[in-house]
Design a protein around this motif. Structure first.
Motif, PDB file in Angstrom:
ATOM      1  N   CYS A   1     -11.795  19.145  12.471  1.00 20.84           N
ATOM      2  CA  CYS A   1     -12.696  19.033  11.022  1.00 20.84           C
ATOM      3  C   CYS A   1     -13.258  20.282  10.626  1.00 20.84           C
ATOM      4  O   CYS A   1     -13.971  21.070  11.442  1.00 20.84           O
ATOM      5  N   CYS A   2     -12.812  20.865   9.322  1.00 14.61           N
ATOM      6  CA  CYS A   2     -13.281  21.941   8.667  1.00 14.61           C
ATOM      7  C   CYS A   2     -14.795  21.646   8.398  1.00 14.61           C
ATOM      8  O   CYS A   2     -15.025  21.036   7.628  1.00 14.61           O
ATOM      9  N   PRO A   3     -15.530  22.644   8.995  1.00 15.22           N
ATOM     10  CA  PRO A   3     -17.134  22.424   8.487  1.00 15.22           C
ATOM     11  C   PRO A   3     -17.185  23.050   7.265  1.00 15.22           C
ATOM     12  O   PRO A   3     -16.458  23.681   6.631  1.00 15.22           O
ATOM     13  N   PRO A   4     -18.731  22.750   6.832  1.00 14.49           N
ATOM     14  CA  PRO A   4     -18.819  23.260   5.254  1.00 14.49           C
ATOM     15  C   PRO A   4     -19.044  24.880   5.431  1.00 14.49           C
ATOM     16  O   PRO A   4     -19.425  25.481   6.330  1.00 14.49           O
ATOM     17  N   PRO A   5     -18.915  25.297   4.236  1.00 12.60           N
ATOM     18  CA  PRO A   5     -18.951  26.961   3.946  1.00 12.60           C
ATOM     19  C   PRO A   5     -20.428  27.400   4.284  1.00 12.60           C
ATOM     20  O   PRO A   5     -21.269  26.626   4.162  1.00 12.60           O
ATOM     21  N   THR A   6     -20.514  28.589   4.552  1.00 11.55           N
ATOM     22  CA  THR A   6     -22.028  29.319   4.567  1.00 11.55           C
ATOM     23  C   THR A   6     -22.671  29.094   3.157  1.00 11.55           C
ATOM     24  O   THR A   6     -21.836  28.970   2.168  1.00 11.55           O
ATOM     25  N   SER A   7     -23.804  28.914   3.191  1.00 11.47           N
ATOM     26  CA  SER A   7     -24.538  28.837   1.736  1.00 11.47           C
ATOM     27  C   SER A   7     -24.748  30.072   1.276  1.00 11.47           C
ATOM     28  O   SER A   7     -25.264  30.355   0.347  1.00 11.47           O
ATOM     29  N   VAL A   8     -24.588  31.499   2.112  1.00 10.03           N
ATOM     30  CA  VAL A   8     -24.709  32.502   1.442  1.00 10.03           C
ATOM     31  C   VAL A   8     -23.574  33.131   0.914  1.00 10.03           C
ATOM     32  O   VAL A   8     -22.857  33.703   1.755  1.00 10.03           O
ATOM     33  N   ARG A   9     -23.251  33.188  -0.129  1.00  8.21           N
ATOM     34  CA  ARG A   9     -21.948  33.283  -0.978  1.00  8.21           C
ATOM     35  C   ARG A   9     -21.548  34.988  -0.533  1.00  8.21           C
ATOM     36  O   ARG A   9     -20.444  35.322  -0.720  1.00  8.21           O
TER      37      ARG A   9
END
Ligand code: SF4
Length: 191
Positions: A167-175
């Motif tokens: 499962c692909c995890p969510p991206p970092t919130s630090v763009r």
């Protein structure tokens, strides 16, 4: 399941998606400037260390072991420590970085991962890890606390679960981290 590289723990904190891409697309991703810089730092390790005593580490008399491969089936973890200091009653892992910033949680996780491996291999506690910041020759002492140990075990579980489920995890919130990421082309949903 194959052993999880300690470097994945650091990346897991930085952005779990990077670890996902490493596992599901191991052939993809090109080295970034930072990665090449880190490799270049490895060449400096022995030169720098030869010029310094162990006083900075608070471990005079300790034996130095360079580039030590460590692995432990029980932890499900493996990795190569830049430098390991061994005394009669403790071990300490030294990690070398070219980054100029303060040590982040990702660096602490990596040091703690190596420290758990070193404890398992040498049979003595790793109370601290040391981060050697190459640009200014500064050594940071990182306490290997219970909270940090628990965070390492949780990250190992997280990576293992991700690898098993794919499962692909969510991206970092630090763009800002995405700007120089080697996997930026694969994260179409964040742009
Ligand atoms: S582009 Fe951003 S979200 Fe995607 S893997 Fe890289 S750092 Fe993570």
């Amino acid at each position: 399941m194959e052993l999880i590289p300690v470097t994945d723990l650091k990346q897991w904190v930085y952005c779990p998606r990077i670890v996902y891409y490493h596992w599901v697309m191991p052939a993809v991703g090109r080295p970034t400037f930072k990665m090449r810089e880190a490799l270049a730092a490895q060449d400096l390790v022995e030169v720098l260390e030869m010029r310094r005593g162990l006083r900075a580490y608070g471990m005079e008399g300790a034996r130095r072991h360079f580039h030590v491969w460590l692995s432990d089936e029980r932890l499900g973890l493996s990795g190569k420590a830049d430098l390991l200091l061994e005394s009669v009653d403790q071990v300490a892992v030294v990690d070398f970085k070219l980054t100029s910033g303060e040590p982040g949680q990702n660096h602490r996780m990596q040091l703690a991962g190596y420290s758990l491996l070193a404890e398992a291999a040498y049979g003595v506690p790793a109370r601290v890890g040391l981060l050697y910041r190459i640009p200014d020759n500064r050594v940071f002492t990182i306490e290997i606390t219970r909270e940090l140990r628990e965070a390492v075990l949780a990250a190992i579980d997280g990576v293992r679960n991700m690898a098993e489920t794919q499962c692909c995890p969510p991206p970092t919130s630090v763009r800002g981290r995405c700007m120089e990421c080697e996997f930026a082309n694969y994260c179409a949903d964040i742009w």
